[in-house]
Design an enzyme around this catalytic site. Structure first.
Site, PDB file in Angstrom:
ATOM      1  CD  GLU A  99      -2.638   1.261   2.583  1.00  0.00           C
ATOM      2  OE1 GLU A  99      -3.559   2.090   2.674  1.00  0.00           O
ATOM      3  OE2 GLU A  99      -2.325   0.487   3.518  1.00  0.00           O
ATOM      4  NE  ARG A 319       4.515  -8.655  11.360  1.00  0.00           N
ATOM      5  CZ  ARG A 319       3.926  -7.462  11.420  1.00  0.00           C
ATOM      6  NH1 ARG A 319       2.617  -7.370  11.538  1.00  0.00           N
ATOM      7  NH2 ARG A 319       4.653  -6.365  11.358  1.00  0.00           N
ATOM      8  CE  LYS A 329       2.511   0.597   5.120  1.00  0.00           C
ATOM      9  NZ  LYS A 329       2.200   0.497   3.671  1.00  0.00           N
TER      10      LYS A 329
END
Length: 445
Positions: A99, A319, A329
């Protein structure tokens, strides 16, 4: 019939519709008299040359279940990676869907390197697709920085796409769900909606008519204030033990100008709806997702099955987290906006640019990120292990120098030492383990 460049451009703008129901939905968006254009869409989708060219563009075939061929040469830096389930050389397409709402951090690095590794291992293709469905957070700056950082990582995608390129197609699929009683419009306040989903309670609008659903969908998409309260929800299963299957929101109004399409659209699909659609359309064969998406895998598969889309195989991996490190973020953006750091490339930041300023070696980064392979076990890494791995690579090429701090030095008196008149020198290798790097001259006095 001979195809013109205009035919190809218009067909591409429609998102290469191949399913019959999608063709009908797209035609509803164009004209009221559907017959001539519908014949044109049928002609385009059935054209042998166009079908062949589309398949060659994404390098996929219909054989999705073939057995792994162990004869493929592996990248020695990433030889701990397990085989990709159901993959054959030449028939693999992976995607990395960032994104554009921030800079790449080292958590993203593992995801993109895994996707790139499998695409190259099986002589397939890597798609970098910007998931630009939330104009509130996205900027052209972030998109450009992501492409630059991918270059620093040595990742060269075969194609770069945007989810926004498929908005008309996704909108048509949303209308298909409404037409078939599989989606409804809801203006329930967010807090109440969350409570109803937790309590397995149906929305009061769940059984609304198709006509009402279309009416409110148009109102939401118009950008008018009256439509701001409405959102489109998929009608799946409110009694499911999987919370993501309890009628998730799949379309909502957003009047913020988009960094690519401007004010063309006033409502946007959620990632949950857009991802399975675009993955299938773009020919993705394997969607590599972190285990945090495990609950959403059932939802992902439901959308593809319900919409009649080609199935995409999901392969999960854990992850990579770092101790005492923020990778969100949203939180990193706060540090930047509050001027608490010099920018996204601050050497204290866990971004690709941040660790780059601290001297990371790209091969070391690739080695470290893939040291855990495609394991589903969540790993909390220590930074000292990261820099120890980096030192192993730098040690091979870093020349050795020595210096003394002039201000904090201590004067020593050595008897029988060479004097300036002796003009004494000694040669010392730049890299003791590799004499090919040459030597430097050190004066003894």
């Amino acid at each position: 019939n001979i195809l013109s460049l205009a035919d190809l451009a218009l067909y591409a703008a429609l998102g290469f519709p191949t399913q019959l129901h999608l063709k009908k939905e797209i035609l509803k968006l164009i004209v009221s008299d559907q017959a001539p254009i519908f014949r044109w869409v049928n002609m385009m989708s059935s054209n042998p040359a166009l079908r062949t060219a589309t398949q060659l563009a994404v390098e996929i075939s219909n054989s999705m279940e073939a057995v792994f061929d162990s004869g493929v040469e592996l990248d020695p830096l990433m030889d701990g990676m397990s085989p990709l389930i159901g993959a054959t050389p030449g028939n693999v397409v992976t995607r990395f869907p960032p994104e554009p709402s921030g800079y790449l951090h080292i958590g993203h690095a593992k995801a993109v390197l895994m996707n790139e590794y499998y695409a190259r291992r099986y002589k397939g293709r890597l798609i970098v697709r910007f998931d630009d469905t939330n104009p509130d957070k996205e900027k052209e700056e972030f998109q450009s920085s992501i492409l630059e950082d991918l270059g620093k990582l040595g990742v060269v995608p075969d194609v770069v796409t945007h989810t926004s390129d498929y908005f008309p197609t996704i909108c048509a699929y949303a209308k298909f769900l409404i037409d078939n009683g599989l989606a409804f419009m809801d203006d329930t306040p967010q807090e109440q909606m969350q409570k109803e989903r937790m309590d397995l309670q149906n929305s009061q609008h769940r059984d609304q008519s198709v006509q009402d659903a279309h009416k409110f969908f148009v109102l939401m998409s118009s950008g008018k204030e009256d439509g701001a309260a409405w959102c489109l929800r998929a009608k799946i299963d409110m009694q499911s033990v999987n919370g993501t299957m309890r009628d998730p929101v799949i379309f909502r109004q957003n009047t913020t100008p988009h960094h690519r399409s401007g004010t063309t659209y006033k409502s946007y699909p959620t990632y949950d709806l857009a991802c399975p659609i675009v993955d299938s359309i773009e020919g993705v064969t394997h969607a590599l997702r972190t285990t945090e998406y495990d609950d959403r895998n059932e939802q992902y598969q439901w959308f593809q099955a319900t919409l009649g889309l080609r199935r995409v195989r999901i392969q999960s991996f854990a992850r990579m987290n770092f101790m005492h490190t923020i990778l969100s973020k949203r939180h990193l953006s706060w540090f930047v906006s509050e001027n608490l750091v010099t920018g996204w490339d601050d050497a204290r930041f866990p971004t690709v640019r941040g660790v780059g300023r601290r001297g990371i070696n790209i091969d070391a980064l690739r080695q470290f990120m893939c040291s855990q392979g495609a394991s589903r076990r969540i790993v909390n890494m220590e930074w000292n292990k990261f820099w120890a791995e980096n030192k192993k690579f730098i040690d091979k090429t870093a020349k050795r120098f020595m210096a003394i701090d002039k201000e904090n030095s201590v004067l020593l008196k050595i008897t029988n030492a060479p004097t300036k008149e002796d003009n004494s020198y000694v040669l010392t290798p730049y890299l003791p383990k590799d004499p090919s790097f040459g030597s430097r001259v050190i004066r003894l006095a």
